[in-house]
Motif scaffolding. Structure first.
Motif, PDB file in Angstrom:
ATOM      1  N   VAL A 221       0.071   0.234  -6.016  1.00 21.39           N
ATOM      2  CA  VAL A 221      -0.246  -0.478  -7.249  1.00 21.39           C
ATOM      3  C   VAL A 221      -0.330  -1.972  -6.960  1.00 21.39           C
ATOM      4  N   LEU A 222      -1.446  -2.588  -7.365  1.00 21.43           N
ATOM      5  CA  LEU A 222      -1.610  -4.039  -7.283  1.00 21.43           C
ATOM      6  C   LEU A 222      -1.526  -4.635  -8.681  1.00 21.43           C
ATOM      7  N   ARG A 223      -1.022  -5.856  -8.741  1.00 20.36           N
ATOM      8  CA  ARG A 223      -0.970  -6.565 -10.020  1.00 20.36           C
ATOM      9  C   ARG A 223      -1.086  -8.055  -9.738  1.00 20.36           C
ATOM     10  N   ASP A 224      -2.060  -8.692 -10.385  1.00 18.73           N
ATOM     11  CA  ASP A 224      -2.280 -10.130 -10.217  1.00 18.73           C
ATOM     12  C   ASP A 224      -2.420 -10.525  -8.752  1.00 18.73           C
ATOM     13  N   GLY A 225      -3.099  -9.676  -7.980  1.00 18.67           N
ATOM     14  CA  GLY A 225      -3.369  -9.996  -6.584  1.00 18.67           C
ATOM     15  C   GLY A 225      -2.207  -9.775  -5.638  1.00 18.67           C
ATOM     16  N   ARG A 226      -1.157  -9.135  -6.098  1.00 20.71           N
ATOM     17  CA  ARG A 226       0.019  -8.872  -5.270  1.00 20.71           C
ATOM     18  C   ARG A 226       0.335  -7.376  -5.236  1.00 20.71           C
ATOM     19  N   LEU A 227       0.949  -6.963  -4.143  1.00 26.00           N
ATOM     20  CA  LEU A 227       1.416  -5.581  -4.036  1.00 26.00           C
ATOM     21  C   LEU A 227       2.678  -5.420  -4.865  1.00 26.00           C
ATOM     22  N   VAL A 228       2.656  -4.469  -5.778  1.00 25.74           N
ATOM     23  CA  VAL A 228       3.840  -4.194  -6.601  1.00 25.74           C
ATOM     24  C   VAL A 228       4.692  -3.124  -5.936  1.00 25.74           C
ATOM     25  N   GLN A 229       4.051  -1.983  -5.604  1.00 23.59           N
ATOM     26  CA  GLN A 229       4.813  -0.901  -4.986  1.00 23.59           C
ATOM     27  C   GLN A 229       3.865   0.117  -4.365  1.00 23.59           C
ATOM     28  N   SER A 230       4.314   0.730  -3.258  1.00 22.29           N
ATOM     29  CA  SER A 230       3.643   1.878  -2.654  1.00 22.29           C
ATOM     30  C   SER A 230       4.622   3.041  -2.660  1.00 22.29           C
ATOM     31  N   MET A 231       4.105   4.235  -2.920  1.00 19.30           N
ATOM     32  CA  MET A 231       4.993   5.390  -3.028  1.00 19.30           C
ATOM     33  C   MET A 231       4.201   6.675  -2.799  1.00 19.30           C
ATOM     34  N   LEU A 232       4.914   7.749  -2.559  1.00 19.32           N
ATOM     35  CA  LEU A 232       4.288   9.058  -2.535  1.00 19.32           C
ATOM     36  C   LEU A 232       3.856   9.418  -3.954  1.00 19.32           C
ATOM     37  N   ALA A 233       2.698  10.050  -4.086  1.00 20.31           N
ATOM     38  CA  ALA A 233       2.202  10.410  -5.420  1.00 20.31           C
ATOM     39  C   ALA A 233       3.167  11.349  -6.135  1.00 20.31           C
ATOM     40  N   THR A 234       3.847  12.192  -5.369  1.00 16.42           N
ATOM     41  CA  THR A 234       4.791  13.145  -5.976  1.00 16.42           C
ATOM     42  C   THR A 234       6.039  12.465  -6.520  1.00 16.42           C
ATOM     43  N   ALA A 235       6.233  11.171  -6.150  1.00 16.71           N
ATOM     44  CA  ALA A 235       7.440  10.461  -6.594  1.00 16.71           C
ATOM     45  C   ALA A 235       7.199   9.654  -7.854  1.00 16.71           C
TER      46      ALA A 235
END
Length: 503
Positions: A221-235
């Motif tokens: 997930v990106l927000r305002d040009g920054r990385l917010v979070q990466s995760m497994l889709a199942t999580a």
């Protein structure tokens, strides 16, 4: 950045601390992205979150200001599309790159056609190879067919085949289902799964939650040009992802005043269907209120207002303005008291090479001089009154519109409809490309319009604007209205929920 993904294994491609700026805009700030072979990596974010900018950096269309690239753990350089192609990176943009008057085979091998021993194009081998590339995807297209004769979904498949013929190891798909039917989308999903099984790393940009969980292995997930979070889709859950997308502290750039109950109906749209993808849209705007029309890019918002304004034909349904049915083109609709401030003000709202004076009066000459006799002093007086009331700077009526700032150009577009006596104003992305100070001025102008009894329909991709400026809002998804939000339920989360999965 918070990472909830197992870190064992070396990414096929990795981006670290990517930064990219444009004049006055910070598009990307320290963004990391890891792509693994045989995975579908979903990339999410609101409009303007930085998704497209990041993919253009990945493809070499933009050169990163800073940051690093790695392939299988080894540092690499990506400074041009040629670098990306050499590394096996292919991007399928929403706007396809096929040449309409060439065949499928010619498009797939454009610029690298197989040659015979005489140096001539080997058409037989080219068609055989193209057919083989399509068959890898489970497709049996006639490679002699012209691109112009293909549907959108077929063109998309040819773009994928073209990418694979370059031996792509990383394939980026930007909103691939935005313009195709559900049945065509299922065929695309089958192809995506085949690519995943063959070890290709796929970046999939989507605003559809169902696709995220049906196809995705990982989500960023990106927000305002920054990385917010990466995760497994199942999580993740849909609500959690939406919260991540809009989770910034909402700063109120404008404090709205309310003036009591709205008045009579200014705009009544019933079951509006157009050839541009709008289907059965109902909406209503009353005098003295600002009604938002929200949704993701491509949802059909602009198509609705173009039909209302008479710029696009209405297939079925009815549009009524102040009790009178709309039956003509823009000139007639404007004469009914409707003003459209278009999304692209420079192309559709202004005569850039003309003066401020000429632009302000372009829609009101018939009103100022009903007998057809132009009076220079009366025209100058009308222009000065508009410049003063709208605070257009510089205040020189002879200044060329082209040299004014974006905010002042927008004021001129509003002014030309004010001078025409319009009572229903349609704003399509009114604050795009203007600074924060000018935005506040535009909002103040809009508030003054409704204070004086006018009606306003407002399209904005900035969810904070819809939430803080509008009395209520309709949300569109795939050409239909997926819901209406009253003021008490007007929030970014609720808008995105309706925009992304309709409930």
């Amino acid at each position: 950045m918070e990472t909830t993904i197992p870190t064992d294994g070396v990414p096929l491609l990795e981006l670290r601390k990517i930064c990219k700026s444009f004049p006055g805009v910070r598009a990307l700030t320290d963004v990391d992205l890891q792509l693994y072979a045989g995975e579908v990596h979903m990339l999410l974010g609101e409009n303007g979150a930085g998704k497209s900018s990041l993919m253009k950096v990945l493809f070499g269309a933009y050169r990163a200001d800073s940051g690093e690239f790695f392939s299988n753990g080894q540092p690499i350089t990506i400074e041009s599309p040629a670098d990306a192609k050499r590394l096996g990176i292919a991007v399928i943009f929403q706007e396809f790159s096929l040449v309409p008057h060439l065949t499928i085979a010619q498009n797939i091998y454009l610029g690298r056609e197989p040659r015979n021993r005489f140096g001539l194009i080997d058409h037989r081998k080219m068609h055989l190879d193209a057919r083989a590339a399509l068959e890898e995807l489970g497709l049996a297209y006639d490679t002699h067919a012209y691109a112009a004769d293909l549907g959108v979904a077929q063109q998309q498949m040819v773009e994928i085949a073209k990418a694979l013929s370059h031996h792509a190891r990383v394939v980026v798909m930007d909103e691939p289902t935005a313009a195709i039917s559900d049945r065509e989308a299922e065929a695309l999903f089958s192809v995506v799964r085949k690519l995943r099984e063959s070890g290709v790393a796929i970046v999939y940009i989507s605003h559809r939650m169902k696709e995220v969980f049906d196809l995705g292995d990982r989500v960023t997930v990106l927000r305002d040009g920054r990385l917010v979070q990466s995760m497994l889709a199942t999580a993740a859950t849909p609500d959690e992802l939406i919260a991540l997308m809009v989770g910034r502290a909402v700063g109120t750039v404008y404090k709205r005043q309310y003036f009591g109950e709205p008045g009579k109906v200014a705009l009544d749209v019933r079951q509006l269907t157009t050839t541009t993808g709008v289907r059965g849209v109902d909406l209503q705007v009353r005098c003295g209120e600002i009604v938002g029309l929200s949704g993701l890019v491509g949802a059909g918002r602009t198509e609705v207002v173009r039909a209302v304004f008479g710029a696009d034909p209405i297939q079925t349904g009815q549009v009524t303005v102040f009790g009178e049915a709309v039956t003509g083109g823009p000139h007639k609709v404007a004469a009914m008291g409707v003003g459209l401030i278009p999304e692209n003000r420079k192309q559709e709202g202004l005569a850039l090479k003309r003066s401020v004076h000429e632009n302000l009066l372009t829609s009101s000459l018939w009103k100022l001089f009903p007998r057809g006799w132009y009076q220079a002093e009366k025209a100058r007086s009308a222009t000065k009154a508009l410049i003063d009331s709208l605070r257009i700077a510089p205040g020189d009526p002879n200044k060329c519109a082209r040299v004014l700032s974006g905010g002042n150009q927008q004021k001129i577009v509003i002014g030309k409809w004010l001078s025409a006596g319009c009572r229903l104003f349609i704003f399509d992305e009114p604050t795009r490309g203007i600074d924060i100070g000018a935005k506040t001025e535009i909002f103040n102008l809009i508030e003054n319009l409704i204070k004086d009894g006018a009606a306003v329909l407002l399209i904005s991709s900035e969810l904070t604007e819809i939430v803080h400026v509008c009395d209520r809002a309709y949300v569109m998804r795939e050409g239909v209205v997926s819901g209406e939000l009253p003021r008490e339920n007007l929030s970014e989360q609720n808008i995105l929920r309706l925009a992304m999965h309709g409930s």
